[in-house]
Write a protein that holds these residues in place. Structure first.
Motif, PDB file in Angstrom:
ATOM      1  N   VAL A 183      -3.927   4.937 -12.581  1.00  0.00           N
ATOM      2  CA  VAL A 183      -3.353   4.058 -11.553  1.00  0.00           C
ATOM      3  C   VAL A 183      -3.864   2.644 -11.828  1.00  0.00           C
ATOM      4  CG1 VAL A 183      -3.209   3.544  -9.095  1.00  0.00           C
ATOM      5  CG2 VAL A 183      -3.274   5.921  -9.871  1.00  0.00           C
ATOM      6  N   ILE A 184      -2.976   1.774 -12.259  1.00  0.00           N
ATOM      7  CA  ILE A 184      -3.366   0.409 -12.626  1.00  0.00           C
ATOM      8  C   ILE A 184      -3.551  -0.465 -11.391  1.00  0.00           C
ATOM      9  CG2 ILE A 184      -2.731  -1.636 -13.953  1.00  0.00           C
ATOM     10  CD1 ILE A 184      -3.448   0.967 -15.560  1.00  0.00           C
ATOM     11  N   GLY A 185      -2.672  -0.323 -10.431  1.00  0.00           N
ATOM     12  CA  GLY A 185      -2.813  -1.108  -9.210  1.00  0.00           C
ATOM     13  C   GLY A 185      -2.490  -2.569  -9.411  1.00  0.00           C
ATOM     14  N   ASN A 186      -3.095  -3.416  -8.587  1.00  0.00           N
ATOM     15  CA  ASN A 186      -2.732  -4.836  -8.539  1.00  0.00           C
ATOM     16  C   ASN A 186      -3.870  -5.789  -8.858  1.00  0.00           C
ATOM     17  OD1 ASN A 186       0.137  -4.632  -7.202  1.00  0.00           O
ATOM     18  ND2 ASN A 186      -1.170  -3.261  -6.041  1.00  0.00           N
ATOM     19  N   SER A 187      -5.031  -5.274  -9.229  1.00  0.00           N
ATOM     20  CA  SER A 187      -6.168  -6.163  -9.506  1.00  0.00           C
ATOM     21  C   SER A 187      -6.067  -6.783 -10.894  1.00  0.00           C
ATOM     22  CB  SER A 187      -7.490  -5.393  -9.389  1.00  0.00           C
ATOM     23  OG  SER A 187      -7.631  -4.470 -10.462  1.00  0.00           O
ATOM     24  N   ARG A 188      -6.633  -7.973 -11.033  1.00  0.00           N
ATOM     25  CA  ARG A 188      -6.643  -8.638 -12.344  1.00  0.00           C
ATOM     26  C   ARG A 188      -7.482  -7.877 -13.349  1.00  0.00           C
ATOM     27  NH1 ARG A 188      -8.639 -13.776 -13.364  1.00  0.00           N
ATOM     28  NH2 ARG A 188     -10.258 -13.292 -11.887  1.00  0.00           N
ATOM     29  N   SER A 189      -8.573  -7.261 -12.900  1.00  0.00           N
ATOM     30  CA  SER A 189      -9.457  -6.561 -13.834  1.00  0.00           C
ATOM     31  C   SER A 189      -8.734  -5.399 -14.507  1.00  0.00           C
ATOM     32  CB  SER A 189     -10.714  -6.066 -13.121  1.00  0.00           C
ATOM     33  OG  SER A 189     -10.382  -5.152 -12.107  1.00  0.00           O
ATOM     34  N   MET A 190      -7.851  -4.719 -13.774  1.00  0.00           N
ATOM     35  CA  MET A 190      -7.095  -3.622 -14.373  1.00  0.00           C
ATOM     36  C   MET A 190      -5.967  -4.149 -15.259  1.00  0.00           C
ATOM     37  SD  MET A 190      -8.626  -0.873 -13.674  1.00  0.00           S
ATOM     38  CE  MET A 190      -7.440   0.412 -14.093  1.00  0.00           C
ATOM     39  N   LEU A 367      -8.130  -8.563   0.670  1.00  0.00           N
ATOM     40  CA  LEU A 367      -7.929  -7.285   1.351  1.00  0.00           C
ATOM     41  C   LEU A 367      -6.545  -6.703   1.080  1.00  0.00           C
ATOM     42  CD1 LEU A 367      -9.156  -5.197   3.239  1.00  0.00           C
ATOM     43  CD2 LEU A 367      -8.317  -6.542   5.178  1.00  0.00           C
ATOM     44  N   GLU A 368      -5.560  -7.550   0.903  1.00  0.00           N
ATOM     45  CA  GLU A 368      -4.191  -7.076   0.664  1.00  0.00           C
ATOM     46  C   GLU A 368      -4.106  -6.271  -0.631  1.00  0.00           C
ATOM     47  OE1 GLU A 368       0.344  -8.851  -0.005  1.00  0.00           O
ATOM     48  OE2 GLU A 368      -1.328 -10.202   0.399  1.00  0.00           O
ATOM     49  N   VAL A 369      -4.754  -6.759  -1.685  1.00  0.00           N
ATOM     50  CA  VAL A 369      -4.750  -6.051  -2.966  1.00  0.00           C
ATOM     51  C   VAL A 369      -5.450  -4.702  -2.815  1.00  0.00           C
ATOM     52  CG1 VAL A 369      -5.698  -6.067  -5.316  1.00  0.00           C
ATOM     53  CG2 VAL A 369      -4.576  -8.109  -4.400  1.00  0.00           C
ATOM     54  N   ILE A 370      -6.587  -4.698  -2.115  1.00  0.00           N
ATOM     55  CA  ILE A 370      -7.344  -3.455  -1.924  1.00  0.00           C
ATOM     56  C   ILE A 370      -6.518  -2.441  -1.131  1.00  0.00           C
ATOM     57  CG2 ILE A 370      -9.450  -2.455  -0.952  1.00  0.00           C
ATOM     58  CD1 ILE A 370     -10.775  -5.203  -1.399  1.00  0.00           C
ATOM     59  N   GLU A 371      -5.832  -2.899  -0.081  1.00  0.00           N
ATOM     60  CA  GLU A 371      -4.999  -2.009   0.732  1.00  0.00           C
ATOM     61  C   GLU A 371      -3.908  -1.349  -0.120  1.00  0.00           C
ATOM     62  OE1 GLU A 371      -3.609  -4.617   3.771  1.00  0.00           O
ATOM     63  OE2 GLU A 371      -5.086  -3.930   5.241  1.00  0.00           O
ATOM     64  N   LYS A 372      -3.228  -2.141  -0.931  1.00  0.00           N
ATOM     65  CA  LYS A 372      -2.157  -1.613  -1.781  1.00  0.00           C
ATOM     66  C   LYS A 372      -2.703  -0.589  -2.773  1.00  0.00           C
ATOM     67  CE  LYS A 372       0.885  -5.685  -1.679  1.00  0.00           C
ATOM     68  NZ  LYS A 372       1.454  -6.779  -2.502  1.00  0.00           N
ATOM     69  N   ASP A 373      -3.849  -0.904  -3.372  1.00  0.00           N
ATOM     70  CA  ASP A 373      -4.408  -0.016  -4.398  1.00  0.00           C
ATOM     71  C   ASP A 373      -4.952   1.280  -3.802  1.00  0.00           C
ATOM     72  OD1 ASP A 373      -3.726  -1.989  -6.136  1.00  0.00           O
ATOM     73  OD2 ASP A 373      -5.677  -2.110  -7.120  1.00  0.00           O
ATOM     74  N   VAL A 374      -5.584   1.195  -2.630  1.00  0.00           N
ATOM     75  CA  VAL A 374      -6.092   2.403  -1.972  1.00  0.00           C
ATOM     76  C   VAL A 374      -4.931   3.346  -1.655  1.00  0.00           C
ATOM     77  CG1 VAL A 374      -7.091   3.288   0.171  1.00  0.00           C
ATOM     78  CG2 VAL A 374      -8.228   1.432  -1.057  1.00  0.00           C
ATOM     79  N   LYS A 375      -3.843   2.795  -1.155  1.00  0.00           N
ATOM     80  CA  LYS A 375      -2.655   3.606  -0.857  1.00  0.00           C
ATOM     81  C   LYS A 375      -2.101   4.256  -2.125  1.00  0.00           C
ATOM     82  CE  LYS A 375       1.815   3.245   1.546  1.00  0.00           C
ATOM     83  NZ  LYS A 375       2.721   3.795   0.514  1.00  0.00           N
ATOM     84  N   GLU A 376      -2.001   3.466  -3.200  1.00  0.00           N
ATOM     85  CA  GLU A 376      -1.449   3.986  -4.454  1.00  0.00           C
ATOM     86  C   GLU A 376      -2.348   5.059  -5.061  1.00  0.00           C
ATOM     87  OE1 GLU A 376       0.505   2.256  -8.616  1.00  0.00           O
ATOM     88  OE2 GLU A 376      -0.484   0.898  -7.209  1.00  0.00           O
TER      89      GLU A 376
END
Length: 522
Positions: A183-190, A367-376
Motif C-alpha cells: 500500500v503506497i498511500g499518499n506520503s512523499r516518503s512512499m 492529518l489528511e494524508v494520515i487519514e487517507k492512508d490509515v483507511k487504505e
C-alpha cells in the motif's frame, strides 16, 4: 489536490524570477505542472516548512554561493551544523551546503536537491561528500560551474525533469497493491521509495535494504525482483527471491544453506545437496539479517559476489552461478559497517534503499494524508482476510477515526503502540477482524479495535513488569563474575552446547565465549 512544489532557495530573488520567466516561455509543461516558491535563506525555508506540513515538495533548487546576502544574521554558521572542527571554512561561498545539512537534519530527508552557483570549486566540498550521499537521503546533483549563459536555464530544466519527486498516480498505486502487495498511500516518503525501487530494480548490482523491524523489507525485496528481468512467473525459482534468514540459522548450517554440500562431506551428508546459490541460478537471493553473517562466511560470500562462483562443502570444484543479491538489516549503516569485513562491506553496498518506518512515513505529513492512508491500509488488510475466509467484512468510520488518532499520536511521540510499525498495524486490524467474526457481525467497530489494543497493552505490561525484577532477585548475587558464569551456563543450556549459537545469544564472538568457558572452567 495541490500541485507539487519546487522551492528555490537563493540570496537573489532575481535569480528565481529569471528561472520562472524562462520556464513560462520555454518549458510550459513544468511551469503549469508545478507550484513555485522563493525563500532567501534557511530561516525563511524553515519557517515555511513549519507552517506547511503536508505540502508535496518535489525539489529544492539550492544556491550555494551567498555573496550577495549582506545581512550576516541570515547566514548559517559552521557551528550551527556541528562543523567547528573544519577550521577555515568559507561560510558565505559554501552557504548552500550548510543549508543542505540543516534541511536533512531538521526539515526534509527525502526531497531532491539541485545545487547551483558553486563558484569556489569542488575541491572545497570534500568534507561534505559523506553528508550528500547517505541512505535515506533524497538525490542531490549539481549544475556544473562551466554551464553559464544560454545553457544555464536549460540545464536546470533537464534536472527538474530527471530529479523532481512526483506523487504516485492512482493507477500505479493499484498496480503496486495488486502485484507487490504494498500500500503506497499518499506520503512523499512512499513516493520516494517507489521511485528508488523502480530505479534500482533494473540494475543487477547488489542492494541492501535498511529499516526497522516490521517495515516491510521483504515486500520491497519481492518488488525489486518482480520489476527485474530475472522475474518469470512460469519458472518456480524465478517467481520470488529465494530467502535466507541468517539469524535463524545455526552457524554450522549457514554455509551448507548457501552453497550446499557433496555426498560424504560430513557426518549425515548421505547425498549431494545444492545450496540456495545453485537453486536460485538466474534469479534473486534475499539475505535477511545480513549484519549477523559470520566472518568466515563473509569471505566465501565475497568470492561468490566477485567471481560468480561457489564451491559446495566437500567439493574440489567451483560452480558458476548467476544470481542477484538483495540483503536486509534492521541495523544502521554505521552499525553494519562495524560488523562486516571492510572488503565484504564495500562489495555489498552498491545500492541502498531505506524503507521508512510508520513514524518516518508521516513525520512531515498532515492529518489528511494520515487519514487517507490509515483507511487504505485497513481496507487492504481486511480485503485480504475477506478473500481468504470468503467473507465481506468492512470497518466502521468511527473505528477508522480511532486508528487514525492512534497513528497520529504515535508519530508525535504520544504513544508507543506501533513500535513494530506496519506489522503492528496489520496485527491490530486482523485481530479486530477475528473478534468481529466471533461476534457474528459484518463490520469491525470501535469496540473490536479497543479490545484488541487492550489485550496487546495488557500482555506488554506483563512483560514490562517481568523485566522490572531486580538483578539480585534473579541471580541471588551482584558479583559480576558469578552473574557471567550463570548467564553463560544458561546460554549453553539453551543452545544444547552449540558454541556458535550460544555466542549469538550472548552477543559476543565465539572465540570470546570459548575463552570465558576456559577461564571459568565451565
Amino acid at each position: 489536490m495541490n500541485k507539487p512544489l519546487i522551492i528555490v532557495v537563493d540570496d537573489l530573488e532575481d535569480a528565481y524570477l529569471g528561472l520562472i520567466n524562462f520556464l513560462k516561455e520555454n518549458a510550459e509543461k513544468i511551469y503549469y505542472n508545478f507550484e513555485f516558491l522563493y525563500c532567501q535563506n534557511y530561516y525563511d525555508l524553515k519557517e515555511w516548512y513549519l507552517k506547511n506540513r503536508g505540502e508535496f515538495v518535489s525539489l529544492i533548487i539550492q544556491d550555494v554561493d551567498y555573496s550577495h546576502l549582506k545581512d550576516s544574521d541570515k547566514l548559517l554558521k559552521k557551528e550551527d551544523c556541528q562543523l567547528s572542527y573544519l577550521g577555515f571554512f568559507d561560510e558565505i561561498a559554501l552557504q548552500g551546503f550548510l543549508i543542505y545539512l540543516k534541511i536533512r537534519e531538521e526539515l526534509d530527508r527525502i526531497v531532491p536537491v539541485l545545487f547551483v552557483s558553486l563558484r569556489v570549486g569542488l575541491d572545497y566540498t570534500k568534507e561534505f561528500t559523506k553528508f550528500l550521499v547517505y541512505p535515506g537521503y533524497g538525490k542531490c546533483s549539481f549544475i556544473p560551474t562551466e554551464i553559464t549563459g544560454s545553457e544555464y536555464y536549460p540545464a536546470i530544466v533537464k534536472n527538474i525533469e530527471n530529479m523532481a519527486l512526483l506523487p504516485v498516480t492512482k493507477e500505479k498505486k493499484e498496480t503496486w497493491k495488486k502485484y507487490h502487495k504494498m500500500v503506497i498511500g499518499n506520503s512523499r516518503s512512499m513516493a520516494y521509495l517507489v521511485k528508488e525501487i523502480e530505479r534500482i530494480a533494473i540494475s543487477d548490482a547488489t542492494c541492501v535494504l535498511l529499516g526497522a523491524s516490521g517495515v516491510g523489507k521483504e515486500l520491497v525485496a519481492n518488488a525489486l525482483h518482480r520489476l527485474s528481468y530475472r522475474y518469470d512467473p512460469e519458472v518456480v525459482h524465478k517467481r520470488a527471491p529465494l530467502t535466507v534468514n541468517i539469524y535463524a540459522l545455526d552457524f554450522n548450517l549457514i554455509e551448507d544453506e548457501l552453497f550446499g554440500h557433496e555426498k560424504g562431506a560430513f557426518t549425515g551428508a548421505i547425498s549431494t545437496r545444492e545450496g540456495i546459490f545453485e537453486a536460485a541460478n538466474n534469479s534473486t537471493i534475499f539475505l535477511d539479517e545480513i549484519g549477523e553473517l559470520p566472518n568466515e562466511i563473509q569471505i566465501k560470500l565475497l568470492r561468490a559476489l566477485e567471481y560468480k562462483k561457489i564451491k559446495r562443502i566437500g567439493s574440489s570444484y567451483e560452480i558458476e552461478v548467476d544470481v542477484r543479491i538483495i540483503a536486509a538489516t534492521n541495523r544502521t549503516i554505521e552499525e553494519l559497517r562495524k560488523r562486516l569485513r571492510p572488503d565484504f562491506y564495500s562489495r555489498l553496498i552498491q545500492h541502498c534503499i531505506f524503507v521508512p518506518s510508520l513514524k518516518e512515513r508521516y513525520q512531515n505529513e498532515n492529518l489528511e494524508v494520515i487519514e487517507k492512508d490509515v483507511k487504505e491500509l485497513a481496507e487492504f488488510f481486511i480485503n485480504e482476510m475477506n478473500q481468504k475466509d470468503n467473507r465481506n467484512l468492512t470497518i466502521s468510520p468511527i473505528a477508522l477515526k480511532f486508528l487514525t488518532k492512534l497513528v497520529y499520536e504515535y508519530i508525535n511521540g504520544q504513544n508507543d503502540i506501533f513500535e513494530s510499525n506496519i506489522r503492528t498495524f496489520r496485527n491490530i486490524v486482523e485481530r479486530a477482524y477475528e473478534r468481529a467474526v466471533s461476534d457474528g457481525v459484518l463490520e469491525i467497530d470501535l469496540g473490536h479495535i479497543i479490545s484488541t489494543i487492550g489485550m496487546m497493552r495488557f500482555l506488554q505490561s506483563k512483560e514490562e513488569k517481568k523485566e522490572a525484577v531486580s538483578i539480585e532477585e534473579v541471580f541471588h548475587t551482584l558479583n559480576l563474575e558469578e552473574i557471567e558464569k550463570q548467564v553463560i551456563k544458561e546460554a549453553l543450556k539453551k543452545s544444547n552446547g552449540n558454541l556458535s549459537q550460544a555466542a549469538r545469544l550472548l552477543g559476543i564472538h565465539r572465540d570470546t565465549l570459548r575463552r570465558k568457558i576456559q577461564e571459568y572452567n565451565l
